[in-house]
Design an enzyme around this catalytic site. Sequence first.
Site, PDB file in Angstrom:
ATOM      1  N   HIS A 177       0.803  -9.521   4.611  1.00 21.60           N
ATOM      2  CA  HIS A 177      -0.292  -8.554   4.535  1.00 21.60           C
ATOM      3  C   HIS A 177      -0.751  -8.491   3.071  1.00 21.60           C
ATOM      4  CE1 HIS A 177      -2.207  -4.805   6.536  1.00 21.60           C
ATOM      5  NE2 HIS A 177      -2.807  -4.969   5.356  1.00 21.60           N
ATOM      6  N   ASN A 184      -2.190 -10.727   8.403  1.00 15.92           N
ATOM      7  CA  ASN A 184      -3.206  -9.706   8.561  1.00 15.92           C
ATOM      8  C   ASN A 184      -4.534 -10.231   8.024  1.00 15.92           C
ATOM      9  OD1 ASN A 184      -3.976  -6.765   8.983  1.00 15.92           O
ATOM     10  ND2 ASN A 184      -4.559  -7.045   6.837  1.00 15.92           N
ATOM     11  N   GLU A 185      -5.564 -10.244   8.845  1.00 16.52           N
ATOM     12  CA  GLU A 185      -6.934 -10.549   8.428  1.00 16.52           C
ATOM     13  C   GLU A 185      -7.057 -11.753   7.483  1.00 16.52           C
ATOM     14  OE1 GLU A 185      -8.445  -6.890   6.720  1.00 16.52           O
ATOM     15  OE2 GLU A 185      -8.771  -6.039   8.701  1.00 16.52           O
ATOM     16  N   TRP A 221      -4.970   3.438  11.662  1.00 16.85           N
ATOM     17  CA  TRP A 221      -4.844   3.196  10.222  1.00 16.85           C
ATOM     18  C   TRP A 221      -5.329   4.447   9.542  1.00 16.85           C
ATOM     19  CZ3 TRP A 221      -2.573  -0.499   7.354  1.00 16.85           C
ATOM     20  CH2 TRP A 221      -2.710  -0.352   5.958  1.00 16.85           C
ATOM     21  N   GLU A 237      -5.417  -1.851  14.048  1.00 18.09           N
ATOM     22  CA  GLU A 237      -5.929  -0.864  13.088  1.00 18.09           C
ATOM     23  C   GLU A 237      -7.251  -0.305  13.596  1.00 18.09           C
ATOM     24  OE1 GLU A 237      -6.377  -2.047   8.961  1.00 18.09           O
ATOM     25  OE2 GLU A 237      -4.518  -3.213   9.043  1.00 18.09           O
ATOM     26  N   TYR A 239     -13.129  -1.233  12.768  1.00 20.15           N
ATOM     27  CA  TYR A 239     -13.542   0.011  12.116  1.00 20.15           C
ATOM     28  C   TYR A 239     -14.985   0.378  12.434  1.00 20.15           C
ATOM     29  CZ  TYR A 239      -9.247  -0.081   9.392  1.00 20.15           C
ATOM     30  OH  TYR A 239      -7.925  -0.063   9.015  1.00 20.15           O
ATOM     31  N   ARG A 272       3.598  -0.083  12.995  1.00 21.39           N
ATOM     32  CA  ARG A 272       3.279  -1.395  12.428  1.00 21.39           C
ATOM     33  C   ARG A 272       3.396  -1.324  10.906  1.00 21.39           C
ATOM     34  NH1 ARG A 272      -2.124  -3.511  10.847  1.00 21.39           N
ATOM     35  NH2 ARG A 272      -1.894  -5.766  10.569  1.00 21.39           N
ATOM     36  N   ASN A 276      -8.315  -5.484  14.133  1.00 16.14           N
ATOM     37  CA  ASN A 276      -8.584  -4.383  13.202  1.00 16.14           C
ATOM     38  C   ASN A 276     -10.061  -4.064  13.327  1.00 16.14           C
ATOM     39  OD1 ASN A 276      -5.964  -4.603  12.371  1.00 16.14           O
ATOM     40  ND2 ASN A 276      -6.411  -5.345  10.303  1.00 16.14           N
ATOM     41  N   PHE A 287      -7.617   7.187   4.501  1.00 11.78           N
ATOM     42  CA  PHE A 287      -7.660   6.932   5.946  1.00 11.78           C
ATOM     43  C   PHE A 287      -6.531   7.644   6.694  1.00 11.78           C
ATOM     44  CE2 PHE A 287      -9.793   3.208   4.188  1.00 11.78           C
ATOM     45  CZ  PHE A 287     -10.732   2.824   5.138  1.00 11.78           C
ATOM     46  N   GLN A 328       0.801  -1.218   0.000  1.00  8.77           N
ATOM     47  CA  GLN A 328       0.000   0.000   0.000  1.00  8.77           C
ATOM     48  C   GLN A 328       0.840   1.278   0.000  1.00  8.77           C
ATOM     49  OE1 GLN A 328      -2.721  -1.865   3.216  1.00  8.77           O
ATOM     50  NE2 GLN A 328      -4.086  -0.524   2.085  1.00  8.77           N
ATOM     51  N   GLU A 336      -5.615   1.854  -1.408  1.00  6.77           N
ATOM     52  CA  GLU A 336      -6.633   1.094  -0.687  1.00  6.77           C
ATOM     53  C   GLU A 336      -7.158  -0.041  -1.583  1.00  6.77           C
ATOM     54  OE1 GLU A 336      -7.484   0.866   2.393  1.00  6.77           O
ATOM     55  OE2 GLU A 336      -9.318  -0.285   2.159  1.00  6.77           O
ATOM     56  N   TRP A 337      -6.266  -0.962  -1.917  1.00  6.38           N
ATOM     57  CA  TRP A 337      -6.611  -2.178  -2.648  1.00  6.38           C
ATOM     58  C   TRP A 337      -7.517  -1.894  -3.851  1.00  6.38           C
ATOM     59  CZ3 TRP A 337      -2.773  -4.804  -1.043  1.00  6.38           C
ATOM     60  CH2 TRP A 337      -2.392  -4.816   0.289  1.00  6.38           C
TER      61      TRP A 337
HETATM   62  C1  NOJ Z   1      -7.669  -3.453   6.799  1.00  7.76           C
HETATM   63  C2  NOJ Z   1      -6.419  -3.787   6.055  1.00  7.76           C
HETATM   64  O1  NOJ Z   1      -5.502  -4.423   6.885  1.00  7.76           O
HETATM   65  C3  NOJ Z   1      -5.775  -2.611   5.355  1.00  7.76           C
HETATM   66  O2  NOJ Z   1      -4.882  -3.123   4.412  1.00  7.76           O
HETATM   67  C4  NOJ Z   1      -6.840  -1.712   4.744  1.00  7.76           C
HETATM   68  O3  NOJ Z   1      -6.277  -0.704   3.986  1.00  7.76           O
HETATM   69  C5  NOJ Z   1      -7.668  -1.138   5.882  1.00  7.76           C
HETATM   70  N1  NOJ Z   1      -8.300  -2.207   6.617  1.00  7.76           N
HETATM   71  C6  NOJ Z   1      -8.751  -0.168   5.441  1.00  7.76           C
HETATM   72  O4  NOJ Z   1      -9.703  -0.811   4.666  1.00  7.76           O
END
Ligand code: NOJ
Length: 529
Positions: A149, A194-195, A462, A416, A337, A104, A335, A478, A47, A469-470
């Site tokens: 990640h 991660n996730e 975060w 996050e 949100y 991190r 994480n 963010f 990222q 952002e993917w």
């Molecule tokens: C979780 C992910 O770990 C991160 O890569 C992503 O950018 C953020 N959330 C926000 O969506």
Amino acid sequence: MTWVFVSHCLILLLLSAAISSAEEQVHIKRSDFPHGFHFGASTSAYQIEGAVLEDGKGLSNWDVYCRIKGNIADGTNGDIANDHYHRYMEDIEIIHSLGLTAYRFSISWSRVLPRGRLGGVNQAGINFYNTIIDNLLLRGIQPFVTIFHDEYPQELEDRFSGWLSPVMQEEFLHFAETCFKHFADRVKYWMTMNEPSLFAEMAYERAMFPLARCSPPFGRCASGNSDVEPLIAVHNMLLAHGKAAKLYREQYRSKVKGVIGITVCAYMYTPLRDVEDDREAANRALAFNVGWTLDPLVLGDYPPEMRRYHGSKLPSFSSEERELLRDSIDFMGINHYGKLYAKDCIHSSCICNDSNYNLGSDRLIRGFVFTTGERNGVTIGEPTGTSQFFVVPRGMEDIVNYMKERYHNKPMFVTENGYCSPGNEDDIYQHDVKRVRYHQSYLASLAQAVRNGADVRGYFIWSLMDNFEWSSGYSLKFGIYRIDPQTLNRIPKLSATWYKDFLSNSSHGGVDLSSTVPDGSKDVSRLHS
Ligand code: NOJ
């Protein structure tokens, strides 16, 4: 110098004016948290780094995925991203200037092992992360390192379809070992992944991450099986974690008394209707998301809620594997949100075509749970720039309490938490008052959970800076720093100034907790002294 001082004062004035005019004021101070609590910010390699094929880095799954038209909303990619690969010193200075005690970040698999186990180690990649680690430590900042990640060498995708193959367990072990060999003499905090369940959902169910596999109703892909493949991928990831954690504990942990954990995507859920079916649906949603990863790694098997519905379709662990996984984490990374409503789709009908994320809610792989941020036309909290994230500060206390109860108060880090600005507000003024309020109110909620005995040891925003952002590209923001699209200069937003101010309002900070994490897991009393 004078100008910097004046602009700083102006920003603070602006901030206090904005916040005092808010209806609800949140009073939160650093000293509301225990001594030695870490405050940091998070990023991940793909990222922010850029330098796509520089200094021996190999092609990654994302490098290839981004090149396919239509995959990324704004048609961009991470080739340059924030150019962190070249500007890392500036970024470390920013981290230092904010007063963070921890940072991190993740290691790019394709930068360190461009071809996985097939090729050699790329020394330039090792040098890069060594420099980052050394410079963080020199400034008293603890590196929190995520090994996987979302990014890995494309070669592993081409040869094994990534996490669908058990071979990935060995590939990951090799990658983790390479990281431990080179960095574990200084890094004390490790997250293997991660996730994992969210990655599996995105890659093998919804086709929103590479490999982009799926089956109807989740989408029309060339190949895939959305009902089954995520289960296989997560299974392989959990076993890969178990092997890496065992290796770390046996051969590397003692070097610096380090700890190893994993980070999960942890939404909070609450029943949509005041009926038993929806209360069960909310519990199911938690088990099918958080529990999917953490139950095996703490308790030794998949959640009973998943087993009950999946039956023998859920992969099973041999007794040796259960032993490998049980208690294989020293801490849980959260994480978090937002919070969503959950509605049962077993006994009620669910309309599952209103948004991409609700496709397939009435299917077993989603736990037969429909999730939404809206009830009778009213949102659960203030909407943000992401359709699934609403501002519900209470969700933080609730998710931490849930994890505290389910996992016997194992140590936790909020790895996050962040606010996605709607539209281009941040670009115009960098005056992100809403982000400041978001962090203040979520921190207040977290402090409440800690007061109630939850063993939380740190909080990471975060993100340090806006980034890739993917599948949404650079359109979602963010960061507490803005990246100027032309110059790539880092520009502090109001939230950066606030974080710095919040962190300096206390006489304590930066105390290293690492030695107390594994042994002190049951001792929460010290947090409240
Ligand atoms: C979780 C992910 O770990 C991160 O890569 C992503 O950018 C953020 N959330 C926000 O969506």
